[in-house]
Design a protein around this motif. Sequence first.
Motif, short mmCIF file in Angstrom:
data_model
loop_
_atom_site.label_atom_id
_atom_site.label_comp_id
_atom_site.label_asym_id
_atom_site.label_seq_id
_atom_site.Cartn_x
_atom_site.Cartn_y
_atom_site.Cartn_z
N LEU A 247 42.77 14.59 5.37
CA LEU A 247 41.51 14.27 6.04
C LEU A 247 40.68 15.53 6.32
N LEU A 248 41.36 16.60 6.68
CA LEU A 248 40.63 17.87 6.92
C LEU A 248 39.97 18.35 5.63
N ILE A 249 40.73 18.27 4.53
CA ILE A 249 40.16 18.70 3.24
C ILE A 249 38.97 17.81 2.87
N LEU A 250 39.19 16.49 3.05
CA LEU A 250 38.13 15.54 2.70
C LEU A 250 36.86 15.78 3.52
N TYR A 251 37.04 15.86 4.83
CA TYR A 251 35.86 15.99 5.68
C TYR A 251 35.21 17.37 5.60
N MET A 252 36.01 18.40 5.37
CA MET A 252 35.42 19.73 5.22
C MET A 252 34.71 19.86 3.86
N THR A 253 35.22 19.12 2.87
CA THR A 253 34.52 19.10 1.58
C THR A 253 33.15 18.43 1.76
N LEU A 254 33.16 17.36 2.54
CA LEU A 254 31.87 16.69 2.82
C LEU A 254 30.96 17.61 3.63
N TYR A 255 31.57 18.36 4.55
CA TYR A 255 30.76 19.29 5.37
C TYR A 255 30.12 20.36 4.49
N ALA A 256 30.82 20.73 3.43
CA ALA A 256 30.29 21.77 2.53
C ALA A 256 28.92 21.37 1.97
N THR A 257 28.66 20.06 1.93
CA THR A 257 27.36 19.61 1.40
C THR A 257 26.21 20.01 2.34
N ASN A 258 26.53 20.41 3.57
CA ASN A 258 25.47 20.88 4.49
C ASN A 258 24.98 22.28 4.10
N ASP A 259 25.75 22.91 3.21
CA ASP A 259 25.32 24.18 2.63
C ASP A 259 25.04 25.25 3.70
N THR A 260 26.00 25.44 4.56
CA THR A 260 25.81 26.42 5.64
C THR A 260 26.50 27.76 5.34
N SER A 261 26.89 27.94 4.08
CA SER A 261 27.63 29.17 3.74
C SER A 261 26.80 30.43 4.00
N SER A 262 25.48 30.28 4.03
CA SER A 262 24.61 31.42 4.33
C SER A 262 24.92 32.00 5.71
N HIS A 263 25.46 31.16 6.60
CA HIS A 263 25.72 31.58 7.98
C HIS A 263 27.16 32.03 8.22
N PHE A 264 28.01 31.88 7.21
CA PHE A 264 29.44 32.11 7.39
C PHE A 264 29.79 33.48 8.00
N ASP A 265 29.11 34.52 7.54
CA ASP A 265 29.50 35.87 7.97
C ASP A 265 28.84 36.31 9.28
N LEU A 266 28.01 35.45 9.83
CA LEU A 266 27.35 35.83 11.08
C LEU A 266 28.29 35.70 12.26
N PRO A 267 28.29 36.70 13.16
CA PRO A 267 29.10 36.54 14.37
C PRO A 267 28.47 35.49 15.29
#
Lengths: 378, 289
Positions: A247-267
């Motif tokens: 379920l974590l993999i499934l829901y985090m995969t769905l979360y990836a569609t929010n495309d927030t990777s631009s913010h990943f490295d921000l503190p």
Amino acid sequence: MRLFLYEMKKIFSWKLILLVLLVNLLMFKVLLEFDLEYFPNGRPAGDDFKIEQHIISKYGATMDEEEFLDLQATYEEEVAKADAFLANDPKAIAVEMDSYENFRDFDYGNEEKMAYHDEMFFNSEEDFPWVLQAYEGYLERYQHKEKALVANMKGATPAQKKRYEQLLEEEKFAVYTDTVTSNFKSYKTSMAIVIFLSVAILISPIFLRDVNAGVVPLQYSSKKGRSVYRTKWLAGLVSSILIASILLILYMTLYATNDTSSHFDLPLYTFGWDYFWYDITFLQYITLSIAVIFGMSVLLSILTMAISSLVPNTIVLIAVQIVIMFVMIAGGATVIINNLINIWYAQAFVPSVLTIFAVVTILVAGFVWRREGKRDIA
Amino acid sequence: MLKLENIGKNYGDFTALTNIHLQFDNGIYGLLAPNGAGKTTLIKMLVTLAAPTTGTIFYNDQPIATLGEKYREQIGYLPQHFGYYKHHSPKQYLRYLAALKGMDKRVVEERIDEVLECVALADVKNKKMRKFSGGMIQRVGIAQALLSDPKVLILDEPTAGLDPKERARFRHLLTELGRDKTILLSTHVVSDIESIANEIVMLKNKELLYKANPATICHTLDGKIFETAMSFHAFNDFRKDYLTLAEKQETGQMLVRFFTEQTPKSDWKQVSPQLEDVFLVAYADEQKG
């Protein structure tokens, strides 16, 4: 191994799988879908997110004077575009809103101006009112970067105050909005609720199923004897790990569609509104949240197995599980998961609660293990 | 060989069994006592579902508590209430139980077919047990007890739910198995065991009452069992004074079988005691309540 697989098969019965699927579908529709479908949620959040995706790569976690001037220049370019549009729009000219300055600082009592202003914001295809408003937010946040921290110090506990002072001293100011973090907080809370429910549904019948079927005397008098109990625990544990992971993999995969990777490295301190005890990055925060949800799911499964082993019948099991699920949802997901390292709660609060949860669960499980090893089977 | 030394069992302040000394070799042993006399408690201790409060149970001179799974792999057990998964077929369920019994996977399928054949369930081996009658379920229970070809068979009320034909078949099966196994069969139905048991064990007042072959037990009532005929009216008075064991109507009179230790009267006919008589006499006070 053969017995372990049999026990796994019993846990993953098609009826329970169907029920878990149904609950997930329902909860996805009710809770999770909103944070995916409506992210970013309308305006100005959508404009903020779009701007942030663009400027994060340029400015990073902090903003210096040079970067501020660069941002201001970008803003002024956008203002110039808005000025050009307004100067050529007959409706704007008619209400004397022929420049962005006039458009922004207008007389709210003037109905005609108000009507045009609203039309531009809500019924026009022009983006400038929202975009420029978003830019102004970033500029103001920089110009008054200490303001939020100083304001938060009023009424803060000594520990919170110390943290705010540390952020001030180290010049760790908020540059961006909380669009991404507040969305993730909401999403992970819902995700935790669904996962807790799924684990509880799947694991609850583990021991009671055999008691109800009357097969325990056959199990305990067989060659395997009471070690069957350990096998069932192991199967329960592996099953809960499996379902929580899936379920974590499934829901985090769905979360990836929010495309927030631009913010990943921000503190975390760079996101506005919320303050946190630690200066971890957004990606580390996501990882920590996943780890805590996973850990709590495993603890919940252990507690559930202990309860399944103690209760005399299904009615009592359901009654006890309703109480536990209430605590897990209202306390575990909504408070602990949602506010993992948030400064609004004492620094030791979440770790203490999690430690107590783990200790209580292990003590209950230990008691049940010892009891099962020597109790007479009715 | 199974040996019980000074076995006692308490549940809190309640004593279920006390001072039980028994020994079981190969053969069929009938454990006979009314409901609530402690048969099931004794059996649960024998199959390690309950631990004795006092005493020790030995298997081949070693305590069963020490032997653990080495002991349990030698036993086949049919509980009084045989539990099963309704959605399983006999074959599926026996496969699961074979895993519990630690049976070699290579022989399981063949052995399942054998035991299901033995209890006449081969033709329904793949049907869900949900639709089985009580007798069919009980036969699945018997099949699982036999599954690992155990040295010791412990059967608690195994004939419950079986029709007369099935009971007869079951008795025949036990007679065959009893040659090289220890079979302990608990029942309160005398006819189940009187013809097949090598020895009868009777419990009373939480203690061992008898352990002997049926004939020896019956001899304890020699000269104390009589039959006589009387009118219906006289029978009502008669049974207030005597322990009647059986009665039937015959040519307008009551033919009564009864127990007494008094000097026989002229119209009393002394008869040979049966196991049923011993049972009724032994537990007469309990049956009166």
